[in-house]
Design an enzyme around this catalytic site. Structure first.
Site, mmCIF file in Angstrom:
data_model
loop_
_atom_site.group_PDB
_atom_site.id
_atom_site.type_symbol
_atom_site.label_atom_id
_atom_site.label_comp_id
_atom_site.label_asym_id
_atom_site.label_seq_id
_atom_site.Cartn_x
_atom_site.Cartn_y
_atom_site.Cartn_z
ATOM 1 N N GLY A 96 0.758 -1.243 0.000
ATOM 2 C CA GLY A 96 0.000 0.000 0.000
ATOM 3 C C GLY A 96 0.788 1.292 0.000
ATOM 4 C CD GLU A 112 0.301 -9.198 1.536
ATOM 5 O OE1 GLU A 112 0.051 -10.336 1.942
ATOM 6 O OE2 GLU A 112 -0.586 -8.350 1.299
ATOM 7 N N PRO A 113 4.516 -5.243 -0.797
ATOM 8 C CG PRO A 113 6.767 -4.646 -1.058
ATOM 9 C CD PRO A 113 5.860 -5.585 -0.303
ATOM 10 N N GLY A 114 3.575 -3.635 -3.830
ATOM 11 C CA GLY A 114 3.417 -3.819 -5.271
ATOM 12 C C GLY A 114 3.832 -2.538 -5.974
ATOM 13 N NE ARG A 115 -0.262 2.338 -6.051
ATOM 14 C CZ ARG A 115 -1.257 2.240 -6.943
ATOM 15 N NH1 ARG A 115 -1.122 2.772 -8.138
ATOM 16 N NH2 ARG A 115 -2.378 1.637 -6.630
ATOM 17 N NE ARG A 159 -2.753 3.180 -11.282
ATOM 18 C CZ ARG A 159 -2.561 4.407 -10.880
ATOM 19 N NH1 ARG A 159 -1.918 5.279 -11.626
ATOM 20 N NH2 ARG A 159 -2.982 4.788 -9.692
ATOM 21 C CB CYS A 186 -14.929 3.675 -30.108
ATOM 22 S SG CYS A 186 -14.031 3.645 -31.655
ATOM 23 C CD GLU A 187 -16.019 2.871 -24.053
ATOM 24 O OE1 GLU A 187 -16.702 3.735 -23.466
ATOM 25 O OE2 GLU A 187 -16.419 1.716 -24.266
ATOM 26 C CE1 TYR A 237 -2.221 -3.290 -8.639
ATOM 27 C CE2 TYR A 237 -0.808 -1.464 -8.012
ATOM 28 C CZ TYR A 237 -1.436 -2.655 -7.698
ATOM 29 O OH TYR A 237 -1.258 -3.205 -6.458
HETATM 30 C C1 LIG Z 1 -3.017 -5.102 -4.187
HETATM 31 C C2 LIG Z 1 -2.528 -5.738 -2.967
HETATM 32 C C3 LIG Z 1 -1.230 -5.471 -2.495
HETATM 33 C C4 LIG Z 1 -0.302 -4.493 -3.159
HETATM 34 O O1 LIG Z 1 -0.708 -3.173 -2.981
HETATM 35 P P1 LIG Z 1 0.243 -1.970 -3.440
HETATM 36 O O2 LIG Z 1 -0.558 -0.770 -3.144
HETATM 37 O O3 LIG Z 1 0.476 -2.137 -4.899
HETATM 38 O O4 LIG Z 1 1.487 -2.052 -2.644
HETATM 39 C C5 LIG Z 1 -0.798 -6.144 -1.369
HETATM 40 N N1 LIG Z 1 -1.592 -7.025 -0.727
HETATM 41 C C6 LIG Z 1 -2.846 -7.298 -1.143
HETATM 42 C C7 LIG Z 1 -3.649 -8.294 -0.398
HETATM 43 C C8 LIG Z 1 -3.348 -6.668 -2.270
HETATM 44 O O5 LIG Z 1 -4.591 -6.936 -2.670
#
Ligand SMILES: *Cc1c(COP(=O)(O)O)cnc(C)c1O
Length: 418
Positions: free
Chosen positions: A239, A273-276, A312, A342-343, A371
């Protein structure tokens, strides 16, 4: 921005001119920096050094196999939310004991796959799911390692579509019901309780929501202990935000400075759990100006990339910086950068002041590594774009551009129509 920068007037990805990549691979294209991915992962790993921890990259941000391989090779784990992501994580060489599995709608097949793989743990989101996993584990004569995803009712102050920790959210188990759910879990013979999980949202730009949520789950862990339930893994989700525009999100070090003192009382393995925050600024989306038109109210720059490639802006009204691949000092004009779909909602940027572009020029949509490709589709029957990874002076195609024949892959014309 570190690894995507101007040298003289030319935008580079690490040591390669972006233009050179597009000449070889075509447009539109996603371009990733190997160096940025690695630096971002190491920033997390270093920040939590000294605390037993597992960093599980959230695959839904970017699941390109080369990206996953790069992270796995450097010790990263995986946070998966589907059987497909579990497959990709394993293919990339992520050790199963570094894989956690979240999601409100795990199917029986997916649960079987994860049990057979012997992942680190399931992050369970409801009592129904708990009962299902217990039953399936029983059939397989195994025990399912689990955490419960609790919803701490914290407002992360982010976009409502990416807030997941509020009471009204579909995710997790309300924290006030957590104890009874843990007690139920303990009664189920084929579950092994290992942890507590929370994930309160995405693109969070202050530390406070993390602290507030963590306080609540540490208290929960302590209460569970008095009931004889020992928590081994505290999974605090992902997050952390990134600077898309003028946000100043905290560095992983600031997160660890806040979090680590709170953990001193317990003996937890911390899961993140970092993603972004790992992938977002490690990628750009490059697209070509096709046409421009002036309406009485507005100017439009029409590019060859659209909402099917990068959703996004359309989905969240998200801001992405836009930079020309070659700087110029022509007159500034205010325009919308729109795609060919076409949107009316098909835009990459609105009301941007850019030096006038010319047709055929390339622009970079910044911060598109998370994303971006993972949310892309074939809408308007557009083949998905290529992905490229740059490392130093070299670049590698890490996913071929789809071809028209990919658009009919798996489809069949019934005999009566032949
Ligand atoms: C989407 C998600 C993440 C990653 O979130 P980021 O904002 O990209 O870091 C981590 N854990 C869970 C369960 C998620 O659904």
């Amino acid at each position: 921005m570190h690894d995507f920068k101007y040298i003289k007037s030319e935008l580079y990805a690490e040591d390669v001119p972006v233009k050179k990549i597009v000449e070889a691979v075509g447009s539109p294209v996603y371009i990733y920096s190997h160096n940025t991915f690695l630096r971002h992962f190491n920033a997390y790993n270093d920040a939590f050094n000294g605390q037993p921890h597992t960093i599980c990259f959230a695959l839904k941000a970017n699941s390109n196999p080369a990206v996953l391989r790069l992270l796995a090779k450097n010790g990263c784990g995986a946070d998966v939310v589907s059987g497909g992501e579990l497959y990709l994580a394993r293919k990339a060489g992520v050790p199963v004991k570094k894989i956690v599995y979240a999601g409100v709608g795990k199917t029986e097949d997916e649960i079987v796959q994860a049990l057979k793989a012997r992942i680190l743990m399931f992050n369970i989101e409801s009592s129904d799911e708990m009962i299902a996993i217990n039953e399936i584990a029983g059939k397989l004569k195994t025990k399912a390692p689990i955490a419960l995803r609790v919803n701490p009712d914290i407002d992360p102050k982010t976009h409502p579509y990416i807030s997941t920790g509020l009471k009204e959210s579909k995710f997790g188990i309300p924290i006030e019901n957590a104890i009874e759910h843990y007690k139920l879990a303990r009664k189920l013979p084929n579950l092994e309780i290992l942890g507590i999980h929370k994930h309160i949202g995405s693109q969070i730009t202050t530390i406070q929501p993390f602290i507030d949520a963590l306080k609540k789950i540490i208290l929960l862990a302590q209460t569970l202990k008095t009931h004889g339930i020992d928590i081994k893994h505290l999974d605090i989700g992902g997050g952390l935000g990134i600077p898309y525009h003028n946000e100043h999100p905290p560095h992983p070090k600031e997160l660890s400075n806040a979090v680590l003192p709170m953990l001193e009382s317990g003996n937890f393995n911390l899961i993140l759990e970092p993603g972004r925050s790992i992938a977002g600024n490690a990628g750009i989306f490059v697209t070509k100006v096709l046409y421009q038109k002036q309406h009485p109210e507005k100017e439009f720059v029409i590019v060859d990339g659209g909402m099917n490639d990068l959703l996004r802006p359309s989905l969240y009204n998200a801001y992405h910086g836009v930079l020309p691949i070659r700087k110029n000092n022509r007159k500034k004009v205010l325009s919308d950068i729109v795609g060919p779909i076409c949107e009316s909602g098909d835009f990459l940027a609105t009301n941007r002041e850019l030096n006038r572009l010319s047709n055929g020029e390339l622009i970079a949509v910044m911060s598109s590594g998370a994303y971006g490709f993972t949310m892309s589709s074939n809408y308007n029957s557009r083949p998905r774009v290529a992905e490229v990874m740059v490392k130093g002076r070299n670049f590698y195609i890490v996913r071929e551009r789809e071809q028209y024949k990919d658009l009919i892959k798996g489809s069949k014309i019934p005999d009566f129509l032949k």
